[in-house]
Write a protein that holds these residues in place. Structure first.
Motif, short mmCIF file in Angstrom:
data_model
loop_
_atom_site.label_atom_id
_atom_site.label_comp_id
_atom_site.label_asym_id
_atom_site.label_seq_id
_atom_site.Cartn_x
_atom_site.Cartn_y
_atom_site.Cartn_z
N ARG A 78 27.39 11.30 -5.86
CA ARG A 78 27.20 10.67 -4.55
C ARG A 78 26.52 9.32 -4.72
NH1 ARG A 78 22.55 13.19 -2.06
NH2 ARG A 78 21.44 11.24 -2.29
N ALA B 45 31.07 4.84 -3.49
CA ALA B 45 32.54 4.82 -3.47
C ALA B 45 33.11 3.89 -4.54
CB ALA B 45 33.03 4.40 -2.08
N TRP C 82 39.59 5.20 -1.39
CA TRP C 82 38.82 3.95 -1.40
C TRP C 82 39.02 3.20 -0.09
CZ3 TRP C 82 35.08 0.99 -2.48
CH2 TRP C 82 35.19 -0.40 -2.44
N GLU D 57 39.60 4.32 2.80
CA GLU D 57 38.82 4.92 3.88
C GLU D 57 37.33 4.66 3.71
OE1 GLU D 57 39.85 6.12 6.64
OE2 GLU D 57 41.97 6.06 6.11
N GLN D 58 36.86 4.80 2.50
CA GLN D 58 35.41 4.70 2.27
C GLN D 58 34.90 3.27 2.36
OE1 GLN D 58 33.95 7.66 -0.99
NE2 GLN D 58 36.13 7.36 -1.36
N ARG D 59 35.72 2.31 1.96
CA ARG D 59 35.22 0.94 1.91
C ARG D 59 34.92 0.40 3.30
NH1 ARG D 59 40.15 -3.35 1.09
NH2 ARG D 59 41.70 -2.25 2.32
N ILE E 46 27.96 8.19 2.24
CA ILE E 46 29.16 9.01 2.12
C ILE E 46 28.82 10.22 1.25
CG2 ILE E 46 31.48 9.09 1.14
CD1 ILE E 46 31.62 6.03 1.89
N THR F 29 36.32 11.00 -3.35
CA THR F 29 35.56 11.10 -2.10
C THR F 29 34.22 11.83 -2.29
OG1 THR F 29 36.91 13.04 -1.54
CG2 THR F 29 37.53 10.94 -0.54
N PHE G 279 35.24 14.02 2.98
CA PHE G 279 33.86 13.51 2.92
C PHE G 279 33.34 13.38 4.34
CE2 PHE G 279 36.47 9.72 3.35
CZ PHE G 279 35.78 8.96 4.26
N VAL H 203 30.04 11.23 6.67
CA VAL H 203 29.03 10.17 6.65
C VAL H 203 27.75 10.73 7.24
CG1 VAL H 203 28.43 7.83 7.35
CG2 VAL H 203 30.84 8.44 6.93
#
Lengths: 556, 556
Positions: free
Chosen positions: A104, A108, A164, A166-168, A194, A223, A546, A548
């Motif tokens: 974690r 990301a 990536w 989605e997370q960025r 995340i 993720t 994942f 938040v």
């Protein structure tokens, strides 16, 4: 400061993200096994590497090793006897959970970088993986290389790109400042972190041990989740090599290698215990309906991404390229002896026959001509063995025999056994083609995995479209095709596939086949009919892996 | 040619997408009920509009209307007797399905435009909706306006922004061109169509009939699905007004109004039949654990997004703003009589007391001072009634009485009934504050919805952090807070909330409260602990509500 592996692979990742948005052709992993790309000795090295593993312990240094198992039996008759560590379920899960906070914390970017490094190393080992896939699954060499190597890596990279992407878009922090009229604004600093959902389990299949494993493996890993790979008992080696490479990359990056581990289990009960463990929060499964449904019913603590059985079908209403159509279908039915989740099983043809550039063809002529096209295509033993590969399981061999009996329809083309020039023990079989009426639903309307296809007599083109839609709705399909020269039929088929939720290939007569799905461009599966509840890949395939978690406090 | 409603609202949509990525403060819907913004007569008009609905049929022109029902009873004692159409489940579903293809065909832009137009009309009707929310839920006027109006609209817009942000990245078409060495490239034209999963059901709650309904409603609608809104029997009116506006906008845009319909059902069996209907593919539910778990167990054909009960908690380890902390908590416990899914229930305080800027405070002092802060805060009857609102249900009234008995802990502050100057029949109650030991888990470790809170005696700060994490893991929570002047305690609490998956508010002493969640900035719920399996809003909240269905064919 970005993670060094993120920097190293950033250009590839950016290109992959662009590719999933544009969906044109793209790949960083060349599909041709060229010595210029992979090295002059890559072929010999890869073969030697796999052969050197035979009869030995495959060391992985995993926790809780309680014994060793060598479950594989090669469809080519190649002696493998690779012994894999059998590990306690609880030990694997505890180690995976312990590895999670560090994973974690690198964020990301770091996770994407590590995933791309793993994929890069896998790509460099494509010849080794190809032999492992070929020997365990029965795939022909070229397919084992392409589908088992670069194409599987493409699917893995595609999942990383979605993860990536989605997370960025989630900022690490924000300052929230709310005006209060004449009073000072309310001002808060917020942090958004995340967090992976928990241990991910990826259950592989016996026919595509990398292509169907990498999407779930890399989607979950990228993720923030540790991944336990549970391969099919007959196709462990490709997964074991993959896990070994992943663990090496993780350790070199200063991360806990137990983020990726291999679960070789000897009993279904152990798989069930793993799948229903409270710590397991996602399961990616490729395989049959019985175990798939069991997972959906029992592994309720986890999000299950399942690719199950279906009845892929093609409607032939008319064509202006009759011979090319037959060649195209002959290849589709022959490739890897139809042991693909995307192979056509039911070919729906009007009872009154079809209009073609070769004149009108009756139903019986279409069926016979397709049979002849298969025979012709496979007339060269080298072509035949290269394309067909070997039959992966005893169950498929038995199914071929069962269908030869005529019980399920008239045998248009019988399956024959071909002697493999290189592997005398290989079980090589040509396709069996049956003809039946649309009313014989018990024959063609359940998946008969392997080189078995039905030419199904339907009232007319409109009825064929309706039947295709019903098959997809009720039994599922990963692929559907249509051949027609009529715009209204194409339009009706388009509406039918939009309604039922299945990908449609229209008038394939060249070098693309209905059973092929290209990463970054084709959505494999859709995830809307009974054959699959998820697609390779889309946002839905990654976004739920994942969460938040935020914290906030006042600042001046 | 973009849809005209998309063009009309494009600037708002773009700003909303920017807001979900930056997560600072932003809204297009002013939260102050100012005549300058909403019109000089807006307040009077809104009130009059709701009062004009009383005792009449609320016409919606829905299919399958079989009768009329007037199930509401106002916690303020306001006479409503609005009669809503009761419609056949099958008729609503058939109409919803029939409306779907047209909704698919206008595309993501058209859907976003229509959703923003609906939200804009809802915003203009905020005063009417505010009165409907107030009269049905018992919320105070200002809260009913803000949470029921602009803040709910924010949450709806946020969901549309996420839905649009996911869909806009899917190209309508691509040309896939794969090089073939010296041979001509393989070239295919591909089409990608976004398809909703199917009929969406949104089941509202009795306390926040718009705030908790709009996220699911707009997430489902914007991603291509028809929506059936099933409001709580005691809070139908705000949903009915919302549905009516949505249907008007749809009809004006030339779309089928049955894309949004209201399901007023008189029996739980009808809700169950609706929820388990094979055509229903998603359910958004806010409410209690019993029916929520029933949905998760039985509505297996649908993706269920559930917000259930939890045990929200705050750790008080130390503070350098003792009085401000107590004021902040007193407001949190009083707001809408604690009838919020985000209200703190358990306040964990070390047995040895805490260090404060007012000197050391014993456990008993902290509890007593918090009780005194509540009493002081509510000493003005106008403030008290405005903040507390009325008790929404008989069950909550009974729960208050039950907790007054001392059965669950020492009564630090007893609940009292306040006479409402304007609504003599209103059931207004001040909070009850209890004190108990950490060991008395049966007392504080289940949700006791309403104005009921526990000051829980824990061994020390470290134990408080551990207990908070365990409560979240085992019983769920939507909000957690911590008060501490020590960096190590904040750090431990941060790790605990990351591990358990809950949002953390740190040292709130000003005008932000742990029970408040701001759209575009705060992730409401997280979706990682038993209190909720989804968050308002994130990519996961929208990405699984649609699929991409493709078709492909060769081109020259």
């Amino acid at each position: 400061m970005a993670h060094p592996l993120f920097e190293k692979h950033r250009a590839t990742l950016d290109a992959a993200v662009e590719a999933i948005h544009n969906r044109g052709y793209w790949t960083p992993y060349p599909e041709m096994p060229s010595p210029k790309v992979y090295g002059e000795t890559a072929l010999a090295d890869g073969k030697a590497a796999v052969e050197a593993l035979a009869g030995r312990d495959f060391a992985l240094d995993q926790p809780g090793t309680s014994g060793w198992a060598a479950p594989e039996k090669s469809p080519y008759g190649v002696k493998l006897d690779v012994r894999y560590p059998v590990c306690e379920v609880e030990a694997l899960i505890a180690a995976a959970q312990a590895a999670m906070p560090g994973w974690r914390r690198i964020g990301a970017e770091g996770r994407a970088g590590v995933c791309l490094e793993i994929l890069d190393r896998l790509n460099k080992k494509s010849f080794e993986i190809a032999h492992a896939v070929m020997y365990t699954t029965g795939q022909g060499w070229m397919m084992a290389f392409q589908a088992g190597g670069p194409h599987a890596q493409d699917r893995g990279l595609e999942a990383v790109a979605y993860a990536w992407d989605e997370q960025r878009r989630i900022p690490a922090t924000s300052v929230w400042e709310k005006p209060q009229g004449k009073n000072p604004a309310l001002k808060m600093q917020k942090h958004y972190e995340i967090v992976g959902r928990g241990v991910a389990l990826v259950i592989g299949c016996g026919t595509f041990p990398t292509w169907n494993t990498y999407p779930g493996l890399f989607a979950a890993l990228a993720t923030g989740n540790p991944v336990i790979v549970k391969p099919h008992g007959n196709a462990v080696l490709p997964a074991a090599i993959t896990v070994k490479i992943a663990r090496e990359v993780l350790a070199e990056a200063g991360l806990d290698p137990n983020l990726v581990s291999l679960a070789v289990v000897e009993k279904r009960a152990a798989t069930q215990a793993l799948a229903t463990h409270p710590a397991v929060k996602s399961i990616d499964f490729t395989g049959g309906n019985v175990f798939g449904q069991w997972l959906l019913d029992h592994a309720r603590q986890a999000q299950v991404y399942a690719e199950l059985a279906g009845v892929n079908n093609v409607v032939i209403e008319s064509t202006n390229e009759y011979k090319a159509m037959l060649r195209n279908l002959a290849f589709t039915l022959s490739l890897y002896s139809g042991q693909m989740c995307t192979t056509t099983q039911a070919i729906l043809v009007p009872a009154g026959g079809i209009a073609t550039d070769q004149g009108h063809k009756s139903f019986d002529e279409v069926a016979a001509d397709l049979g002849a096209a298969i025979t012709k295509f496979l007339s060269d033993v080298n072509v035949a063995t290269a394309v067909l590969g070997a039959i992966q399981s005893e169950a498929t061999l038995a199914r071929i025999e069962e269908c030869q009996s005529g019980e399920y329809g008239k045998v248009v083309l019988a399956s024959t056994k071909i002697a493999h020039p290189e592997f005398p023990a290989a079980e090589v079989r040509t396709p069996v083609l049956l003809a039946c009426d649309a009313a014989d639903e018990a024959s063609y309307m359940e998946e008969r995995f392997g080189p078995i296809a039905f030419v199904v007599k339907v009232a007319d083109g409109a009825e064929a479209v309706r039947l295709s839609e019903r098959i997809v709705r009720e039994h599922g399909a990963l692929t559907v095709g249509v051949y027609s020269t009529r715009a209204d039929v194409i339009e009706a088929m388009t509406e039918a596939t939009l309604a039922a939720g299945v990908a449609l290939s229209i008038n394939l007569t060249g070098g693309v086949f209905v059973n092929q799905s290209a990463a970054f461009s084709d959505y494999h599966g859709v995830g809307m009919n009974p054959a699959a509840n998820a697609s390779y890949s889309d946002a839905a395939f990654v976004a739920n892996r994942f969460r938040v978690v935020q914290r906030r406090y006042h600042v001046e």
